[in-house]
Structure formats: structure tokens, C-alpha cells
Design a protein around this motif. Structure first.
Motif, mmCIF file in Angstrom:
data_model
loop_
_atom_site.group_PDB
_atom_site.id
_atom_site.type_symbol
_atom_site.label_atom_id
_atom_site.label_comp_id
_atom_site.label_asym_id
_atom_site.label_seq_id
_atom_site.Cartn_x
_atom_site.Cartn_y
_atom_site.Cartn_z
ATOM 1 N N ASN A 64 0.633 -1.271 0.323
ATOM 2 C CA ASN A 64 0.045 -0.176 -0.186
ATOM 3 C C ASN A 64 0.457 1.109 -0.171
ATOM 4 O O ASN A 64 0.573 2.346 0.135
ATOM 5 C CB ASN A 64 -1.249 0.513 1.725
ATOM 6 N N VAL A 65 1.652 1.065 0.595
ATOM 7 C CA VAL A 65 2.921 2.264 0.159
ATOM 8 C C VAL A 65 3.353 2.581 -1.137
ATOM 9 O O VAL A 65 3.806 3.623 -1.424
ATOM 10 C CB VAL A 65 3.792 2.763 1.610
ATOM 11 N N ALA A 66 3.926 1.701 -1.266
ATOM 12 C CA ALA A 66 4.470 1.571 -2.149
ATOM 13 C C ALA A 66 3.484 1.736 -3.179
ATOM 14 O O ALA A 66 4.162 3.262 -4.645
ATOM 15 C CB ALA A 66 4.964 -0.129 -2.990
ATOM 16 N N GLN A 67 2.503 2.118 -3.694
ATOM 17 C CA GLN A 67 1.564 2.663 -4.777
ATOM 18 C C GLN A 67 1.438 3.535 -4.420
ATOM 19 O O GLN A 67 1.565 4.167 -5.088
ATOM 20 C CB GLN A 67 0.123 1.515 -4.035
ATOM 21 N N LEU A 68 1.332 3.805 -2.699
ATOM 22 C CA LEU A 68 1.320 5.607 -2.953
ATOM 23 C C LEU A 68 2.786 6.561 -3.766
ATOM 24 O O LEU A 68 2.414 7.648 -4.020
ATOM 25 C CB LEU A 68 0.915 5.512 -1.019
ATOM 26 N N ILE A 69 3.618 5.619 -2.990
ATOM 27 C CA ILE A 69 5.147 5.995 -3.529
ATOM 28 C C ILE A 69 5.037 5.933 -5.227
ATOM 29 O O ILE A 69 5.751 7.046 -5.756
ATOM 30 C CB ILE A 69 6.141 5.072 -2.786
ATOM 31 N N ASP A 70 4.793 5.307 -5.573
ATOM 32 C CA ASP A 70 4.485 5.250 -7.507
ATOM 33 C C ASP A 70 3.824 6.628 -7.317
ATOM 34 O O ASP A 70 4.111 6.681 -8.890
ATOM 35 C CB ASP A 70 3.698 4.165 -7.469
ATOM 36 N N HIS A 71 2.680 6.673 -6.762
ATOM 37 C CA HIS A 71 1.698 7.900 -6.766
ATOM 38 C C HIS A 71 2.696 9.324 -7.395
ATOM 39 O O HIS A 71 2.690 10.114 -8.264
ATOM 40 C CB HIS A 71 0.487 8.216 -6.847
ATOM 41 N N VAL A 72 3.258 9.147 -6.317
ATOM 42 C CA VAL A 72 3.951 10.145 -6.466
ATOM 43 C C VAL A 72 4.983 10.982 -7.643
ATOM 44 O O VAL A 72 5.082 11.646 -7.603
ATOM 45 C CB VAL A 72 4.526 10.091 -4.986
ATOM 46 N N ASN A 73 5.586 9.519 -7.250
ATOM 47 C CA ASN A 73 5.863 9.494 -9.104
ATOM 48 C C ASN A 73 6.410 9.788 -9.662
ATOM 49 O O ASN A 73 6.438 10.682 -10.631
ATOM 50 C CB ASN A 73 7.843 8.156 -9.160
ATOM 51 N N PRO A 118 14.519 10.450 1.192
ATOM 52 C CA PRO A 118 13.461 10.114 0.625
ATOM 53 C C PRO A 118 12.849 8.396 0.839
ATOM 54 O O PRO A 118 13.302 8.133 0.785
ATOM 55 C CB PRO A 118 14.062 10.197 -1.267
ATOM 56 N N SER A 119 11.856 8.400 0.865
ATOM 57 C CA SER A 119 10.904 7.510 1.502
ATOM 58 C C SER A 119 11.643 6.086 0.421
ATOM 59 O O SER A 119 10.967 6.212 -0.508
ATOM 60 C CB SER A 119 8.801 7.227 1.695
ATOM 61 N N GLY A 120 11.520 4.989 1.603
ATOM 62 C CA GLY A 120 12.242 3.972 0.345
ATOM 63 C C GLY A 120 13.140 3.934 0.349
ATOM 64 O O GLY A 120 14.081 2.898 -0.287
ATOM 65 N N LEU A 121 14.500 4.679 0.571
ATOM 66 C CA LEU A 121 15.325 4.894 0.450
ATOM 67 C C LEU A 121 16.012 4.828 1.654
ATOM 68 O O LEU A 121 15.770 5.172 2.939
ATOM 69 C CB LEU A 121 16.036 5.943 0.071
ATOM 70 N N GLY A 168 21.967 3.694 0.980
ATOM 71 C CA GLY A 168 21.834 4.189 -0.477
ATOM 72 C C GLY A 168 21.417 3.438 -1.062
ATOM 73 O O GLY A 168 20.963 3.868 -2.555
ATOM 74 N N ALA A 169 20.663 1.644 -0.917
ATOM 75 C CA ALA A 169 20.407 1.600 -1.873
ATOM 76 C C ALA A 169 18.306 1.326 -1.366
ATOM 77 O O ALA A 169 17.434 2.002 -0.453
ATOM 78 C CB ALA A 169 20.434 -0.506 -1.031
ATOM 79 N N ALA A 170 17.437 0.983 -2.577
ATOM 80 C CA ALA A 170 16.394 0.933 -2.733
ATOM 81 C C ALA A 170 15.967 -0.566 -3.369
ATOM 82 O O ALA A 170 15.804 -0.337 -3.931
ATOM 83 C CB ALA A 170 15.447 2.112 -3.372
ATOM 84 N N PRO A 171 15.675 -0.455 -1.756
ATOM 85 C CA PRO A 171 15.221 -2.570 -1.509
ATOM 86 C C PRO A 171 13.943 -2.561 -2.847
ATOM 87 O O PRO A 171 13.433 -3.446 -2.655
ATOM 88 C CB PRO A 171 14.555 -2.943 -0.461
ATOM 89 N N GLY A 172 12.753 -1.516 -2.598
ATOM 90 C CA GLY A 172 11.793 -1.299 -3.571
ATOM 91 C C GLY A 172 11.298 0.009 -3.973
ATOM 92 O O GLY A 172 12.188 1.033 -4.256
ATOM 93 N N ALA A 173 10.409 0.382 -4.094
ATOM 94 C CA ALA A 173 9.955 1.546 -4.344
ATOM 95 C C ALA A 173 10.298 2.544 -3.929
ATOM 96 O O ALA A 173 10.310 2.859 -2.661
ATOM 97 C CB ALA A 173 8.543 1.472 -4.339
ATOM 98 N N VAL A 174 10.650 3.746 -3.720
ATOM 99 C CA VAL A 174 11.522 4.623 -3.630
ATOM 100 C C VAL A 174 11.144 6.631 -4.209
ATOM 101 O O VAL A 174 10.771 6.045 -5.630
ATOM 102 C CB VAL A 174 13.079 4.449 -3.515
ATOM 103 N N ILE A 175 10.472 7.613 -3.244
ATOM 104 C CA ILE A 175 10.188 8.691 -3.497
ATOM 105 C C ILE A 175 11.119 9.452 -4.780
ATOM 106 O O ILE A 175 12.844 9.399 -4.099
ATOM 107 C CB ILE A 175 9.910 9.132 -2.196
ATOM 108 N N HIS A 176 11.248 9.651 -5.728
ATOM 109 C CA HIS A 176 12.177 10.396 -6.231
ATOM 110 C C HIS A 176 11.662 11.839 -6.112
ATOM 111 O O HIS A 176 11.149 12.973 -6.184
ATOM 112 C CB HIS A 176 12.119 10.144 -7.820
#
Length: 503
Positions: free
Chosen positions: A144-153, A165-168, A173-181
Motif C-alpha cells: 500500500n505504501v509502494a502504491q502511494l510512492i508510485d503515485h507520487v512519482n 526520500p521514503s524507500g531509501l 543508499g539502496a532502494a529495496p523497493g519503491a522509492v520517492i524521487h
């Protein structure tokens, strides 16, 4: 409006130490953690107004931790300033941390409304404040958080990230999944390594820092991690004595350039000259001699034979081996002789690939692998290297000793004494062939000028990146060649010279 300082500290704190540091620093000043949260929110609001003064409709995303608490403070300040604020908050069965709960209650008491994260967003959103996930993240965000992050991006509005940035991952410095740009990131109190290396270069945007009034306490603490940038060039590149001569600035031997790779050894050699080496001798294939001398007559170029190598090793103060070396018998025999050289040396490229086959430890050696070479040296995947670049550098030092330069976006430098640094210089224009050869020549030259292996590695990486940054500022990144760095490098290694005109 109070201006936020643009300077970024040079000390970096491991992510696992941040909570302790925050609590100890607050206690030393007799202030509460909630007061720090209020300061963080005010600092973020100030940066948002400075960077996006014309925005009037903000979307604030709050997570279920103190990062979300910062978001509540920003939302309240924005609403008080007449900005239209829509606040979305993640839901959880667990109660909010005490400070975040206070910030939420203050938002509600001021007339604010908390919306579920899955509502339809307002048509007018011209700034997004990211307060979803903080520095504690160690795994991929939930769906659910990943979907929100994708919406932001996917949204056109710019993003200001709070702390990170959320997800970093704040440590790696790795992003194991969705991450805010993010377009801008304001980090609080201490600088985190994950903001400077790995995926960070893609998602942090312009980095800002605010110590929240804790500077004096932070400055009194020692950290093993350091950020290196162009502002420190004067520390390494001091003016020369008027009576100095070429012998004072190092006799550098560079070995490589097998069939078809004369360019690698030429670039390393010229880079060494531009970085101030007194004398540079190149041992290479016989067919490379005339082209190299034609391209750069200041180089001393000879055929690599057993006799020339023995004599040159006696002559040299420093050895660089690897650029264009190849992995055939010609290169292997040279490396076997060089490995017992007792003075400073640098191994790069195929020297590292051969080292991966027959590992050993040498304390007088600088190793400069890119992630692919590092993966071979550690018998793992490139993905594993990139998942934690700091740990990978430490593992390389443990296995091979000396100083390790793990190249990439946010180059990591480590040594056997436990020192670590991240290079905050360079740009994507450097993603082209030959850049590593240039770096090898620069570091080799600095070793010859009597910098310690650690300082030579740090100074060389910063000078390399700073030269590329000068070029990018003047011409752009796309189309930058490794040989373009030479003239800019000449300027960078003389920071005491004042520019009288544009390059």
C-alpha cells in the motif's frame, strides 16, 4: 523568513547511531525530542517556501513514525500561512510515537483534517511533502505504501523529502523497493551515508541540511565516516616550493596497454602528468610506443620486457598497473613481478581481475575496482555490491588490505585502519570509457607527491570528480570524454590559483 544554511557537513553518521545521537544531543541542551520535531518542521517549511515560493496547494504525506510527525508540523505551519493543505496519513494498529502524536494532535487542534492514503487527490497539487518513511527503513515498503510512492512519482508536482526520500535505506543508499524521487531533500541533525551513495544520486535531488541547533554537540563527536568534496582540495593541493624540481614530485611507473588498449595507458599517463607527477614512465607493447609519444611527448615510453621492468621497478617511486593490462601471459608475468614492489602502488582494471583469481594482502596498495570488478574480487554478484557499498568496501579491505576505492555514484573509500569516506563530487557525464584510467593516473601521481595512500585516494577521487563537474557546468554531461578532463584537472589541482576568466 529565516534562511536555511546551504552547507552540508563533512561528518557522516552511521544510520544505527542516529537515534542515540538525537537523544544525547537533545539532553545535552535540555530540550525535548518534541522541540526538535518542531524545529525540523519549521526548517522544512522554510526550505519549501524558499524553493517553491509560488506554490499554494500542498499535499503532505505522513507515515506512522517521527518522520510523519515532522510532516504534521509542516502541514500546520503551511495552513497557518494560508496554504491549502491536504494531509494523508498511513494507518496502523500501533500507536504513534509520543512526539509524533503530539504533532498530530496539534494539527487536529488547529483545525486540520487527516485523510486516508487512498483518497482521490485534489486536482490542484503544486508541492508534495514526503514524510512517509524515515531512516529506520531496512526492507521494501509494503504494497500500500509502494502504491502511494508510485503515485507520487507519477505526479508532476515537485517533492520535498523530509530527512530522507521514503524507500531509501539511510545506511546503504539502496532502494529495496519503491522509492520517492525527490526534487529536494532536507536532512536533519546528522548526515546519513545513504544520502550520498548508491541509489541516492537518482532520488535525493538537491540535498539540504539543518542541525536543528545541535551543531556544537555534533562537532564535538568523532565519526569514522567523512564526506569529501571540492571544498577540501586546498587541504591536499598546497603550493609548491619555488626550488622544487621534477625529482621531488615522484617517479611514476605505469604498466599496461596490451594489444588494442593503448588508449588506456595513454590516458593514465597523461592524467598523472596533469595531476603533477614529476616523471612518468610507461611500459607497454612495442607498437604503442610511437602513438603514445606522438600524443604526449612528455611521457617516457618503453617496451615492456623482463629487463625493462626490472630496471624500471628500481627507478620508480610508485607503480600503477592495470590499465589495458589484459589477462594473458604478458600481463600476468608483469603483475607477478610488480606484486613484490615495496613502495606505494595502485592496481586497477585487469590487475584486479587477476588479483581476484589469486587473492593476497598488500598494505602498500590502493585498489580501485568498479562494482563489476569488486563482485569478482568478493565472489558475489554486482547486485550484492550495490545493495551495501560501504559494507562491500569494508569486505574488500578485509580480504586484500591497503586502501580500497569502490568506484561509482558516491565512490566509497576505505582502509584497514577503519577510516571510510564517500566522495561527493562527479556526475553522470563520467559514465564513459576511460574515466577509470584517468583516476588511476591521478592517484598514482599523488602517491608520487608523497601523499599517504589514504590521502592520495581521497584527493584523487575528489579532483577527478571536481574536474568532471567543471566540465558539466560549462558544457553539460552528455558527450563528456575522459580526455576532456585533462585541462579541467590542471585547474582543479591548483586550487590556490584564482580564475581570472572562464575556462
Amino acid at each position: 523568513m529565516k534562511k536555511i544554511a546551504a552547507s552540508i557537513p563533512h561528518s557522516i553518521w552511521p544510520a544505527e547511531d542516529l537515534k542515540r545521537a538525537e537523544k544525547e544531543a537533545a539532553d545535552s541542551f535540555g530540550i525535548t525530542l518534541y522541540e526538535l520535531m518542531l524545529r525540523a518542521g519549521e526548517a522544512a517549511f522554510t526550505v519549501a517556501r524558499q524553493q517553491f515560493p509560488d506554490t499554494r496547494c500542498w499535499l503532505v504525506l505522513c507515515g506512522h513514525g517521527n518522520n510523519g510527525g515532522d510532516g504534521y508540523v509542516v502541514a500546520r505551519l503551511a495552513a497557518a500561512a494560508g496554504i491549502q493543505v491536504t494531509l494523508l496519513a498511513l494507518e496502523s494498529n500501533k500507536p504513534l510515537p509520543e512526539e509524533a502524536a503530539q504533532a498530530r494532535d496539534a494539527w487536529l487542534n488547529a483545525g486540520g483534517v487527516i485523510h486516508a492514503p487512498d483518497i482521490l487527490w485534489p486536482e490542484q497539487v503544486d508541492l508534495i511533502i514526503d514524510g512517509l518513511l524515515g531512516t529506520g527503513l531496512t526492507s521494501a515498503p509494503r504494497d500500500n505504501v509502494a502504491q502511494l510512492i508510485d503515485h507520487v512519482n507519477a505526479h508532476p508536482a515537485p517533492v520535498l523529502a523530509l530527512d530522507i526520500p521514503s524507500g531509501l535505506n539511510a545506511q546503504t543508499g539502496a532502494a529495496p523497493g519503491a522509492v520517492i524521487h525527490a526534487h529536494h531533500t532536507l536532512t536533519f541533525i546528522a548526515l546519513k551515508p545513504g544520502l550520498l551513495t548508491g541509489k541516492a544520486r537518482d532520488v535525493v535531488g538537491q540535498l539540504h541540511h539543518h542541525a536543528l541547533g545541535l551543531e556544537s554537540w555534533l562537532n564535538g563527536q568523532e565519526t569514522a565516516l567523512t564526506r569529501f568534496d571540492a571544498s577540501q582540495l586546498c587541504r591536499w593541493f598546497t603550493p609548491r616550493r619555488p626550488t622544487s624540481h621534477k625529482g621531488d614530485h615522484g617517479r611514476l611507473l605505469i604498466i599496461g596497454g596490451d594489444h588494442g588498449t593503448a588508449g588506456a595507458i595513454r590516458m593514465a599517463g597523461e592524467a598523472a602528468l596533469r595531476a603533477g607527477a614529476g616523471l612518468v614512465r610507461v611500459l607497454t607493447r612495442s607498437e604503442n610506443i610511437a602513438p603514445l609519444l606522438t600524443a604526449r611527448p612528455e611521457l617516457m615510453v618503453h617496451e615492456l620486457t623482463s629487463a625493462s621492468l626490472d630496471e624500471s621497478l628500481q627507478w620508480a617511486d610508485v607503480v600503477v598497473i592495470g590499465p589495458g593490462l589484459g589477462q594473458q601471459e604478458w600481463g600476468k608475468k608483469a603483475l607477478q613481478k610488480v606484486e613484490n614492489f615495496r613502495k606505494p602502488m595502485l592496481w586497477d582494471a585487469d590487475a584486479l581481475n587477476l588479483l581476484a583469481i589469486n587473492p593476497d594482502k598488500r598494505h602498500n596498495r590502493v585498489l580501485t575496482p568498479h562494482p563489476g570488478e569488486a563482485a569478482r574480487m568478493l565472489n558475489c554478484s554486482v547486485a550484492e555490491i550495490e545493495s551495501d557499498r560501504l559494507l562491500a568496501a569494508q569486505r574488500l579491505v578485509k580480504r586484500y588490505a591497503g586502501v580500497v576505492v569502490l568506484k561509482g555514484a558516491g565512490t566509497v573509500i576505505a582502509n584497514a585502519e577503519g577510516e571510510m569516506g564517500i566522495v561527493d563530487a562527479g556526475n553522470a557525464g563520467m559514465a564513459s570509457g576511460g574515466m577509470g584510467d584517468v583516476l588511476s593516473g591521478i592517484i598514482g601521481a599523488l602517491l608520487g607527491q608523497k601523499l599517504t595512500p589514504w590521502d592520495a585516494a581521497c584527493a584523487g577521487c575528489v579532483a577527478h570528480g571536481a574536474a568532471a563537474d567543471r566540465l558539466a557546468a560549462q558544457f553539460g554531461m552528455r558527450g563528456m570524454l575522459a580526455t576532456d578532463l585533462f585541462t579541467a584537472l590542471w585547474r582543479v589541482v591548483n586550487p590556490d590559483v584564482v580564475d581570472t576568466k572562464d575556462d
